[in-house]
Design a protein around this motif. Sequence first.
Motif, PDB file in Angstrom:
ATOM      1  N   VAL A   1      48.222  41.849  36.051  1.00 50.30           N
ATOM      2  CA  VAL A   1      47.820  41.796  37.460  1.00 50.30           C
ATOM      3  C   VAL A   1      46.464  41.101  37.581  1.00 50.30           C
ATOM      4  N   THR A   2      46.422  40.044  38.374  1.00 48.74           N
ATOM      5  CA  THR A   2      45.167  39.376  38.705  1.00 48.74           C
ATOM      6  C   THR A   2      44.678  39.992  40.005  1.00 48.74           C
ATOM      7  N   SER A   3      43.542  40.664  39.949  1.00 46.08           N
ATOM      8  CA  SER A   3      43.030  41.380  41.113  1.00 46.08           C
ATOM      9  C   SER A   3      42.248  40.435  42.032  1.00 46.08           C
ATOM     10  N   ASN A   4      41.653  41.005  43.058  1.00 42.70           N
ATOM     11  CA  ASN A   4      40.858  40.212  43.984  1.00 42.70           C
ATOM     12  C   ASN A   4      39.376  40.576  43.906  1.00 42.70           C
ATOM     13  N   GLN A   5      38.931  41.013  42.743  1.00 47.52           N
ATOM     14  CA  GLN A   5      37.530  41.415  42.592  1.00 47.52           C
ATOM     15  C   GLN A   5      36.961  40.959  41.262  1.00 47.52           C
ATOM     16  N   ALA A   6      35.667  41.045  41.154  1.00 50.05           N
ATOM     17  CA  ALA A   6      34.970  40.629  39.939  1.00 50.05           C
ATOM     18  C   ALA A   6      35.059  41.718  38.873  1.00 50.05           C
ATOM     19  N   HIS A   7      34.926  41.311  37.615  1.00 48.10           N
ATOM     20  CA  HIS A   7      34.878  42.274  36.512  1.00 48.10           C
ATOM     21  C   HIS A   7      33.569  43.055  36.634  1.00 48.10           C
TER      22      HIS A   7
ATOM     23  N   ARG B   1      45.442  49.299  31.594  1.00 48.56           N
ATOM     24  CA  ARG B   1      44.181  49.097  30.884  1.00 48.56           C
ATOM     25  C   ARG B   1      43.470  47.863  31.390  1.00 48.56           C
ATOM     26  N   ILE B   2      42.154  47.976  31.496  1.00 46.12           N
ATOM     27  CA  ILE B   2      41.289  46.851  31.823  1.00 46.12           C
ATOM     28  C   ILE B   2      40.520  46.499  30.553  1.00 46.12           C
ATOM     29  N   ARG B   3      40.424  45.227  30.282  1.00 44.24           N
ATOM     30  CA  ARG B   3      39.647  44.793  29.122  1.00 44.24           C
ATOM     31  C   ARG B   3      38.198  45.242  29.309  1.00 44.24           C
ATOM     32  N   ARG B   4      37.640  45.875  28.286  1.00 49.53           N
ATOM     33  CA  ARG B   4      36.290  46.433  28.384  1.00 49.53           C
ATOM     34  C   ARG B   4      35.246  45.346  28.596  1.00 49.53           C
ATOM     35  N   LYS B   5      35.329  44.309  27.814  1.00 47.11           N
ATOM     36  CA  LYS B   5      34.392  43.188  27.956  1.00 47.11           C
ATOM     37  C   LYS B   5      35.059  42.080  28.749  1.00 47.11           C
ATOM     38  N   PRO B   6      34.336  41.466  29.664  1.00 45.10           N
ATOM     39  CA  PRO B   6      34.942  40.377  30.426  1.00 45.10           C
ATOM     40  C   PRO B   6      35.115  39.124  29.571  1.00 45.10           C
ATOM     41  N   SER B   7      36.096  38.317  29.924  1.00 41.82           N
ATOM     42  CA  SER B   7      36.206  37.011  29.282  1.00 41.82           C
ATOM     43  C   SER B   7      35.023  36.170  29.778  1.00 41.82           C
TER      44      SER B   7
ATOM     45  N   THR C   1      36.750  33.538  37.403  1.00 41.02           N
ATOM     46  CA  THR C   1      38.086  34.102  37.570  1.00 41.02           C
ATOM     47  C   THR C   1      37.937  35.596  37.836  1.00 41.02           C
ATOM     48  N   PRO C   2      38.885  36.194  38.562  1.00 43.83           N
ATOM     49  CA  PRO C   2      38.775  37.618  38.890  1.00 43.83           C
ATOM     50  C   PRO C   2      39.214  38.527  37.738  1.00 43.83           C
ATOM     51  N   LEU C   3      39.015  39.797  37.958  1.00 45.78           N
ATOM     52  CA  LEU C   3      39.401  40.841  37.019  1.00 45.78           C
ATOM     53  C   LEU C   3      40.918  40.850  36.826  1.00 45.78           C
ATOM     54  N   ILE C   4      41.348  41.056  35.596  1.00 45.19           N
ATOM     55  CA  ILE C   4      42.771  41.144  35.263  1.00 45.19           C
ATOM     56  C   ILE C   4      42.999  42.455  34.518  1.00 45.19           C
TER      57      ILE C   4
END
Length: 111
Positions: free
Chosen positions: A55-61, A21-27, A35-38
């Motif tokens: 997982v800390t990805s290498n891209q933006a939310h 799951r990816i958090r729907r709203k970014p922090s 900080t990148p997408l988690i």
Amino acid sequence: MALNKKGSRRITVDGIEYRWRIRRKPSYMQALCWTPLIYAVEAANGSRPGTTLIVTSNQAHPSNWVGAEAAPVRPACVAASIREAREQGWDPTRAGSPFRLDRSTGVIAQP
């Protein structure tokens, strides 16, 4: 820590079923691209929750506020992250603190 089932997706990697799951709203930090997408992964079956993979990805939310380009997180990327974490010692059936996997190499923070 257990993932919310609503909004999570299932994936099978090497015969084991997981939910991610990816958090729907970014922090706030993700929204400004500091900080990148988690995203989070856990074993889908079992009566009790085990260790969650963060997982800390290498891209933006995708919902960042600065308009930075963001690619979708594909199931192949999630599967690769799961395999890498398993190689590093993540056991999704064992209880404990979240296991962190940093795949953010090459990320340049936006000004």
